[in-house]
Design a protein around this motif. Structure first.
Motif, PDB file in Angstrom:
ATOM      1  N   LEU A   1       0.811  -1.221   0.000  1.00 20.10           N
ATOM      2  CA  LEU A   1       0.000   0.000   0.000  1.00 20.10           C
ATOM      3  C   LEU A   1       0.845   1.274   0.000  1.00 20.10           C
ATOM      4  O   LEU A   1       0.295   2.374   0.114  1.00 20.10           O
ATOM      5  CB  LEU A   1      -0.928   0.014   1.217  1.00 20.10           C
ATOM      6  CG  LEU A   1      -2.073  -1.015   1.192  1.00 20.10           C
ATOM      7  CD1 LEU A   1      -2.837  -0.982   2.508  1.00 20.10           C
ATOM      8  CD2 LEU A   1      -3.028  -0.739   0.029  1.00 20.10           C
ATOM      9  N   ALA A   2       2.149   1.123  -0.165  1.00 19.41           N
ATOM     10  CA  ALA A   2       3.015   2.304  -0.110  1.00 19.41           C
ATOM     11  C   ALA A   2       2.740   3.272  -1.251  1.00 19.41           C
ATOM     12  O   ALA A   2       2.951   4.487  -1.102  1.00 19.41           O
ATOM     13  CB  ALA A   2       4.482   1.866  -0.141  1.00 19.41           C
ATOM     14  N   PHE A   3       2.228   2.777  -2.376  1.00 21.76           N
ATOM     15  CA  PHE A   3       1.996   3.667  -3.524  1.00 21.76           C
ATOM     16  C   PHE A   3       0.917   4.703  -3.227  1.00 21.76           C
ATOM     17  O   PHE A   3       0.852   5.752  -3.879  1.00 21.76           O
ATOM     18  CB  PHE A   3       1.610   2.840  -4.751  1.00 21.76           C
ATOM     19  CG  PHE A   3       0.238   2.240  -4.681  1.00 21.76           C
ATOM     20  CD1 PHE A   3      -0.847   2.880  -5.263  1.00 21.76           C
ATOM     21  CD2 PHE A   3       0.019   1.031  -4.043  1.00 21.76           C
ATOM     22  CE1 PHE A   3      -2.112   2.339  -5.212  1.00 21.76           C
ATOM     23  CE2 PHE A   3      -1.251   0.467  -3.990  1.00 21.76           C
ATOM     24  CZ  PHE A   3      -2.322   1.126  -4.575  1.00 21.76           C
ATOM     25  N   LEU A   4       0.057   4.439  -2.229  1.00 18.22           N
ATOM     26  CA  LEU A   4      -0.997   5.405  -1.898  1.00 18.22           C
ATOM     27  C   LEU A   4      -0.418   6.686  -1.309  1.00 18.22           C
ATOM     28  O   LEU A   4      -1.006   7.768  -1.461  1.00 18.22           O
ATOM     29  CB  LEU A   4      -1.989   4.777  -0.918  1.00 18.22           C
ATOM     30  CG  LEU A   4      -2.837   3.612  -1.440  1.00 18.22           C
ATOM     31  CD1 LEU A   4      -3.689   3.041  -0.328  1.00 18.22           C
ATOM     32  CD2 LEU A   4      -3.720   4.072  -2.599  1.00 18.22           C
ATOM     33  N   GLN A   5       0.717   6.576  -0.624  1.00 17.29           N
ATOM     34  CA  GLN A   5       1.329   7.738   0.006  1.00 17.29           C
ATOM     35  C   GLN A   5       2.363   8.422  -0.884  1.00 17.29           C
ATOM     36  O   GLN A   5       2.897   9.468  -0.519  1.00 17.29           O
ATOM     37  CB  GLN A   5       1.998   7.317   1.326  1.00 17.29           C
ATOM     38  CG  GLN A   5       1.020   6.704   2.326  1.00 17.29           C
ATOM     39  CD  GLN A   5       1.716   6.222   3.581  1.00 17.29           C
ATOM     40  OE1 GLN A   5       2.943   6.173   3.645  1.00 17.29           O
ATOM     41  NE2 GLN A   5       0.928   5.865   4.591  1.00 17.29           N
TER      42      GLN A   5
END
Length: 373
Positions: free
Chosen positions: A37-41
């Protein structure tokens, strides 16, 4: 009122298509040390192409449209648009997370936003169509034209033009898989005792004669025609459907040739064999308008069996192999190889559908006989 809708299987198939295209080529899976989920930030990228924007929007719009349409046809509540939007968003989020495990893919928050926006456009279009009364009119048209059980046939008929886009060794000749299956099994079973089980052809097969090719073309067009006949209510509608299907088939074949060889060669496939095969399919389609529903499915099965036998018994010509190389150079057109899977598997799916339809018809006839006795 709840109504069974063909939009459900179409939405499922389209969701599979989106997942296939997003995760292709399915190789090199590994943990790259990145939180899924790092791409969301991550900050939005400064540059992106118009093609990326258009493909992400257009890619999810049909999914949102089909889900909203299916939910409306099923008699769901007014909040069905939330579900129709939430499911594509969940699919997009899942795909982006899985892409973090693929070295050849890059997870992107922009892709997620565009995918959700595309799904929202599809949902909005479905709601607009419903407000304008188009769904009620379509329900009435479908009730007038097709039997209530017409679901699987409509899905297969909707996929047939897409399957025709991939080049075929014989015009409209879907399902030419034996050469690839033989080579694949041989490569898989090499150095094993099971290699002897593969029925490898010792002699090179002879190419189809012009008459056999025309016969194969006619059968290949007649099969989907009879599939539609089996679920239509009247002979007049069958005649209209015959003209629409043949006209649409010619247009799709021309589009496929134009995409492969260029617009100047869109009609190069119209050889004397193709003309004879299409004419034979038209004549047979007119003669078969009076066939009972069960016989339509039986004759369709015969057409598929004979055409598949002819196609898979003939070799692939060097000219056709060259055309496949030209086609496969365009990644967007072939959609990461998905179009070839449709071209290979459609007739076999139609075979399964036809066998089930004949079986159901036989069971219904048996029950009716018991009741009468």
């Amino acid at each position: 009122m709840k109504t069974r809708s063909s939009a459900w299987p179409l939405a499922f198939l389209f969701a599979c298509l989106v997942a296939y295209a997003s995760l292709y080529p399915f190789t090199g899976w590994r943990d790259q040390g990145v939180v899924p989920l790092a791409f969301l930030q991550a900050p939005f990228p400064q540059y992106w192409t118009g093609f990326d924007v258009a493909s992400n929007l257009v890619g999810y719009a049909p999914l949102g449209f089909l889900l909203a349409l299916a939910l409306q046809r099923s008699g769901s509540s007014h909040w069905s648009w939330v579900v129709a939007l939430g499911l594509p968003a969940l699919l997009s989020l899942t795909v982006e997370m899985l892409q973090s495990y693929l070295p050849m893919r890059v997870s992107s928050n922009v892709d997620l936003v565009l995918n959700v926006a595309g799904a929202a456009l599809g949902v909005a279009l479905a709601l607009l169509i419903e407000r304008l009364g188009a769904l009620r009119r379509w329900s009435q048209i479908r009730a007038n034209w097709f039997e209530p059980s017409a679901h699987g046939s409509l899905v297969l008929l909707a996929l047939w033009p897409c399957a025709l886009l991939y080049p075929q060794p014989v015009p409209f000749g879907l399902g030419h898989v034996w050469d690839r299956l033989e080579s694949g099994l041989t490569a898989l079973l090499v150095d094993t005792p099971f290699l002897e089980w593969v029925p490898v052809r010792e002699l090179a097969p002879a190419p189809l004669s012009p008459l056999a090719e025309a016969f194969c073309i006619g059968l290949s067009v007649l099969a989907p025609l009879l599939m539609g006949y089996a679920d239509m209510r009247s002979r007049t509608r069958r005649i209209v459907f015959c003209g629409l299907l043949l006209g649409g088939a010619v247009c799709v074949a021309g589009l496929s040739a134009a995409l492969t060889y260029g617009p100047d060669h869109a009609w190069a496939w119209i050889t004397p064999q193709a003309q004879l095969g299409l004419t034979a399919a038209l004549v047979a389609g007119v003669l078969f308008v009076a066939l009972p529903r069960r016989m339509c499915n039986v004759v369709m099965l015969l057409c598929l069996a004979v055409s598949l036998s002819l196609l898979n018994g003939a070799p692939i010509s060097p000219y056709f192999a060259q055309s496949l190389e030209v086609w496969e150079q365009g990644r967007f057109i072939r959609f990461h190889g998905l179009s070839q899977w449709l071209g290979w598997l459609w007739p076999f799916a139609a075979l399964v559908f036809g066998l089930l339809a004949v079986s159901r018809s036989a069971s219904a006839s048996a029950r009716a006989s018991k009741i009468d006795s």
